[in-house]
Design a protein around this motif. Sequence first.
Motif, mmCIF file in Angstrom:
data_model
loop_
_atom_site.group_PDB
_atom_site.id
_atom_site.type_symbol
_atom_site.label_atom_id
_atom_site.label_comp_id
_atom_site.label_asym_id
_atom_site.label_seq_id
_atom_site.Cartn_x
_atom_site.Cartn_y
_atom_site.Cartn_z
ATOM 1 N N ARG A 145 23.045 34.770 14.082
ATOM 2 C CA ARG A 145 23.215 34.532 12.649
ATOM 3 C C ARG A 145 24.087 33.299 12.411
ATOM 4 N NH1 ARG A 145 22.506 38.219 8.533
ATOM 5 N NH2 ARG A 145 21.215 40.017 9.070
ATOM 6 N N GLN A 146 25.105 33.148 13.216
ATOM 7 C CA GLN A 146 25.975 31.992 13.075
ATOM 8 C C GLN A 146 25.220 30.691 13.356
ATOM 9 O OE1 GLN A 146 28.900 31.514 16.123
ATOM 10 N NE2 GLN A 146 30.328 30.391 14.806
ATOM 11 N N GLN A 147 24.348 30.715 14.369
ATOM 12 C CA GLN A 147 23.568 29.524 14.697
ATOM 13 C C GLN A 147 22.596 29.166 13.564
ATOM 14 O OE1 GLN A 147 24.038 27.497 17.401
ATOM 15 N NE2 GLN A 147 25.838 28.843 17.579
ATOM 16 N N VAL A 148 22.009 30.182 12.939
ATOM 17 C CA VAL A 148 21.106 29.935 11.819
ATOM 18 C C VAL A 148 21.879 29.330 10.652
ATOM 19 C CG1 VAL A 148 19.641 31.039 10.090
ATOM 20 C CG2 VAL A 148 19.441 31.692 12.487
ATOM 21 N N ARG A 149 23.077 29.844 10.391
ATOM 22 C CA ARG A 149 23.895 29.293 9.300
ATOM 23 C C ARG A 149 24.322 27.855 9.593
ATOM 24 N NH1 ARG A 149 26.128 34.824 8.994
ATOM 25 N NH2 ARG A 149 25.570 35.670 6.931
ATOM 26 N N LEU A 150 24.700 27.584 10.830
ATOM 27 C CA LEU A 150 25.081 26.221 11.196
ATOM 28 C C LEU A 150 23.902 25.269 11.034
ATOM 29 C CD1 LEU A 150 27.245 26.862 14.405
ATOM 30 C CD2 LEU A 150 28.050 26.035 12.178
ATOM 31 N N PHE A 151 22.725 25.729 11.420
ATOM 32 C CA PHE A 151 21.537 24.902 11.254
ATOM 33 C C PHE A 151 21.283 24.599 9.788
ATOM 34 C CE2 PHE A 151 16.993 24.703 10.300
ATOM 35 C CZ PHE A 151 16.627 23.595 11.037
ATOM 36 N N ALA A 152 21.446 25.615 8.931
ATOM 37 C CA ALA A 152 21.198 25.428 7.502
ATOM 38 C C ALA A 152 22.166 24.410 6.904
ATOM 39 C CB ALA A 152 21.313 26.765 6.775
ATOM 40 N N HIS A 153 23.434 24.470 7.301
ATOM 41 C CA HIS A 153 24.422 23.542 6.749
ATOM 42 C C HIS A 153 24.260 22.132 7.326
ATOM 43 C CE1 HIS A 153 27.040 26.185 4.321
ATOM 44 N NE2 HIS A 153 26.648 27.142 5.167
ATOM 45 N N ALA A 154 23.693 22.025 8.520
ATOM 46 C CA ALA A 154 23.498 20.716 9.135
ATOM 47 C C ALA A 154 22.184 20.078 8.704
ATOM 48 C CB ALA A 154 23.531 20.839 10.661
ATOM 49 N N SER A 155 21.228 20.896 8.255
ATOM 50 C CA SER A 155 19.906 20.390 7.907
ATOM 51 C C SER A 155 19.892 19.791 6.511
ATOM 52 C CB SER A 155 18.873 21.521 7.997
ATOM 53 O OG SER A 155 17.623 21.095 7.507
ATOM 54 N N ALA A 156 19.093 18.732 6.354
ATOM 55 C CA ALA A 156 18.914 18.123 5.044
ATOM 56 C C ALA A 156 17.715 18.721 4.307
ATOM 57 C CB ALA A 156 18.723 16.611 5.192
ATOM 58 N N HIS A 158 16.759 22.280 4.689
ATOM 59 C CA HIS A 158 16.889 23.718 4.471
ATOM 60 C C HIS A 158 18.274 23.994 3.898
ATOM 61 C CE1 HIS A 158 13.968 23.089 7.711
ATOM 62 N NE2 HIS A 158 13.334 24.122 7.207
ATOM 63 N N THR A 159 18.308 24.474 2.669
ATOM 64 C CA THR A 159 19.585 24.710 2.007
ATOM 65 C C THR A 159 20.227 25.998 2.508
ATOM 66 O OG1 THR A 159 18.600 25.963 0.185
ATOM 67 C CG2 THR A 159 18.698 23.562 -0.050
ATOM 68 N N PRO A 160 21.557 26.064 2.523
ATOM 69 C CA PRO A 160 22.236 27.304 2.946
ATOM 70 C C PRO A 160 21.854 28.505 2.089
ATOM 71 C CG PRO A 160 23.759 25.455 2.912
ATOM 72 C CD PRO A 160 22.485 24.964 2.291
ATOM 73 N N GLU A 161 21.589 28.263 0.811
ATOM 74 C CA GLU A 161 21.226 29.372 -0.068
ATOM 75 C C GLU A 161 19.916 30.021 0.371
ATOM 76 O OE1 GLU A 161 24.088 26.805 -1.879
ATOM 77 O OE2 GLU A 161 22.067 26.373 -1.104
ATOM 78 N N GLN A 162 18.947 29.206 0.741
ATOM 79 C CA GLN A 162 17.672 29.751 1.212
ATOM 80 C C GLN A 162 17.863 30.572 2.482
ATOM 81 O OE1 GLN A 162 15.524 26.055 1.613
ATOM 82 N NE2 GLN A 162 14.393 26.373 -0.286
ATOM 83 N N VAL A 163 18.696 30.075 3.378
ATOM 84 C CA VAL A 163 18.932 30.775 4.638
ATOM 85 C C VAL A 163 19.672 32.082 4.409
ATOM 86 C CG1 VAL A 163 20.120 30.635 6.853
ATOM 87 C CG2 VAL A 163 18.831 28.682 6.003
ATOM 88 N N GLU A 164 20.620 32.090 3.488
ATOM 89 C CA GLU A 164 21.352 33.325 3.201
ATOM 90 C C GLU A 164 20.423 34.391 2.646
ATOM 91 O OE1 GLU A 164 24.294 34.240 4.007
ATOM 92 O OE2 GLU A 164 24.848 32.303 4.867
ATOM 93 N N ASP A 165 19.479 33.984 1.814
ATOM 94 C CA ASP A 165 18.478 34.937 1.310
ATOM 95 C C ASP A 165 17.657 35.503 2.462
ATOM 96 O OD1 ASP A 165 19.314 34.543 -1.274
ATOM 97 O OD2 ASP A 165 17.785 33.039 -1.730
ATOM 98 N N TYR A 166 17.294 34.648 3.409
ATOM 99 C CA TYR A 166 16.515 35.080 4.574
ATOM 100 C C TYR A 166 17.323 36.057 5.421
ATOM 101 C CZ TYR A 166 14.004 34.748 9.027
ATOM 102 O OH TYR A 166 13.339 35.031 10.187
ATOM 103 N N LEU A 167 18.608 35.748 5.646
ATOM 104 C CA LEU A 167 19.465 36.636 6.430
ATOM 105 C C LEU A 167 19.666 37.977 5.734
ATOM 106 C CD1 LEU A 167 22.176 34.086 7.646
ATOM 107 C CD2 LEU A 167 20.266 35.024 8.952
#
Length: 204
Positions: A145-156, A158-167
């Motif tokens: 989960r931490q790796q997915v969040r780091l990817f979301a914050h590093a990606s231009a 995929h927004t963190p909000e979208q990833v949090e909904d997925y998680l």
Amino acid sequence: MDNATAWGPYLVVAVLAFLWTLTEIVQAFRSNVRRALWSWWSGLLIGANVAFALLAFALMYSVFRSDHPYVLALATGVGWQALLRTRINLLQPLTSEAGEAVSISLADLYGRFQQFCREQIDQSLALSHIPLLEQATRLPVEKLRQQVRLFAHASALHTPEQVEDYLERLNTYAEGEQKLYLASYLLRQGGYGFLKERLKALEK
């Protein structure tokens, strides 16, 4: 007309057909483009497209005998796939009472060939993806989960909000299923090389 001038239009057609097919492969296997392109089936798909485009140009040039072969080459290289939508009648009855025409759909034949090549490329990639997913699913779920969040914050893209909904949606799954979905997300969105490098970093 010298050899360079004679073969020039054919080279133009071949390059355009190559780029067209290359784009198809990149779009279909963007998470592991390099390995997909190294597949023998990618070479077959590209070669078949180039051969078909060259055949289409040769037929067009023999019919029209254009004084501007490069213009015809550009037109063929860009629009040759429109020929795939044509239907060739092998047997045309003289009257409607004799039955329907027997025809071949080039689009259907090409679609089947293209799908076959894509399936073979996908199967070859899966052989390298499965061990990587198995390695990733041995990590604790919170680490993934931490790796997915780091990817979301590093990606231009995929927004963190979208990833949090997925998680959040994954919370309803069992832990083993969560691991598989999280590892699969990193593989599909980040790519084979990204997941492999992250796993190496986590092992250290």
